[in-house]
Structures are given as structure tokens and as C-alpha cells.
Write a protein that holds these residues in place. Structure first.
Motif, short mmCIF file in Angstrom:
data_model
loop_
_atom_site.label_atom_id
_atom_site.label_comp_id
_atom_site.label_asym_id
_atom_site.label_seq_id
_atom_site.Cartn_x
_atom_site.Cartn_y
_atom_site.Cartn_z
N PRO A 20 0.82 -1.21 0.00
CA PRO A 20 0.00 0.00 0.00
C PRO A 20 0.86 1.26 0.00
O PRO A 20 1.97 1.27 0.51
CB PRO A 20 -0.80 -0.12 1.30
N GLY A 42 -6.40 5.30 2.34
CA GLY A 42 -5.92 4.91 1.02
C GLY A 42 -5.57 6.14 0.22
O GLY A 42 -6.23 7.17 0.32
N ASP A 69 -6.22 0.80 -2.11
CA ASP A 69 -5.04 1.07 -1.30
C ASP A 69 -5.40 1.04 0.19
O ASP A 69 -4.61 0.57 1.00
CB ASP A 69 -4.43 2.42 -1.67
N ALA A 70 -6.59 1.50 0.54
CA ALA A 70 -7.04 1.44 1.94
C ALA A 70 -7.20 0.00 2.40
O ALA A 70 -6.84 -0.34 3.53
CB ALA A 70 -8.34 2.22 2.11
N SER A 73 -3.84 -1.26 3.07
CA SER A 73 -3.34 -0.67 4.31
C SER A 73 -3.91 -1.39 5.52
O SER A 73 -3.20 -1.58 6.53
CB SER A 73 -3.71 0.81 4.39
#
Length: 171
Positions: A20, A42, A69-70, A73
């Protein structure tokens, strides 16, 4: 030897592409013994050579890219962050390095995330509209993640540990 170094650099950069961008997350609650609720950030940065192309890309793909992306993460947090990470020793983290592409690819990330909140907690354009940052909540299946880590010999299997330690005696 001189030919090997550029190949290693390329392989290293490809493997890091899966991680991420933000790596920002916090534990909200332990939902059950196998799931945790994570609030993760994200970040999506627009693609293109010119600023206007980046801004158009953010408008088109920003929400889905930042949400992915979150999710990554959130998984990264369960693996490496907090007070009780799954990968706590340097040896485990080094073993994980060879397998991080598997754990952070798009399909497997969706397998580990069992719930994604519809509501976006925070959404902010960054870099003058050339990027997007959002915060969402996810439930991560920690038990499935542990099982896959054990299957790849990154973590010692719990059954092996129980067999080695034996059962406790109560007096």
C-alpha cells in the motif's frame, strides 16, 4: 555480478509495487476471535504525464484506487502494525518478503477483507487535485490471513507449537 544487480533492482521494485502507498490504519475493534475492524487510509495518485491528465484520471479512477489502497493498508496493519502484529520477528518479516506479491494482489486482498463500509469517513484531494486520499472502515479476516501465512511456512503452525509445548498441567 554486474548483470545481476539491475535484475534484482527491477524485481525489488516490482514486489514493492504491491504494497500500500499510505500504510496508515488504526484498530477500531476486535469483532470476533477471527476478525478485526480497521479504519484505513488509502491514497491514489493520478497517472499521466501532464497535470490535466492526472486530474482526469483521479476523477475517473480515484475512488476505486484509493479504496483498494485502503484495503491493502488494513491488511498491512494486521500483518505489521499495532500492539499485536502477526509478523512480529525479523525472521518472519524476511520470509514474508518473498510472498508479499501473493498477499497484496487485488484478488487476495478482497478475500481477506470480509466487509467494506459503504460510507467514506474522509475524502480529500491532494497535490492540487492530482491525487485522492480517503479513509474507510474494513473487517479483515485475521484467521484466514494466519492460515495462509502458516501454509507458506512464514509462521509456525499452531498445531506444531501445541505439539511441541504439550498440554499444561493443572494442580
Amino acid at each position: 555480478m554486474k548483470k545481476l544487480i539491475p535484475v534484482l533492482i527491477i524485481l525489488f521494485s516490482i514486489s514493492n509495487a504491491q504494497l500500500p502507498v499510505s500504510k496508515q490504519a488504526t484498530l477500531v475493534e476486535s469483532v470476533s476471535s477471527s476478525e478485526v475492524m480497521i479504519e484505513a487510509t488509502g491514497i491514489y495518485k493520478g497517472k499521466g504525464k501532464k497535470d490535466r491528465h492526472k486530474k482526469k484520471d483521479v476523477e475517473k479512477n480515484g475512488m476505486s484506487g484509493a479504496a483498494m489502497d485502503a484495503k491493502k493498508s488494513a491488511i498491512y496493519f494486521v500483518l505489521f502494525g499495532g500492539t499485536d502484529p502477526l509478523l512480529s520477528t525479523v525472521d518472519e518479516q524476511q520470509k514474508f518478503g518473498a510472498h508479499e506479491g501473493f498477499f497484496f494482489n487485488k484478488d487476495n486482498v478482497s478475500n481477506y477483507v470480509t466487509y467494506e463500509d459503504i460510507q467514506v469517513i474522509k475524502k480529500v484531494k491532494i497535490d492540487g487535485g492530482k491525487g485522492l486520499k480517503l479513509v474507510k472502515r474494513f473487517k479483515v479476516n485475521k484467521a484466514l490471513l494466519t492460515k495462509d501465512l502458516e501454509a507458506r511456512s512464514i509462521l509456525a503452525a499452531r498445531s506444531d507449537l501445541a505439539e511441541t509445548l504439550g498440554n499444561p498441567f493443572i494442580m
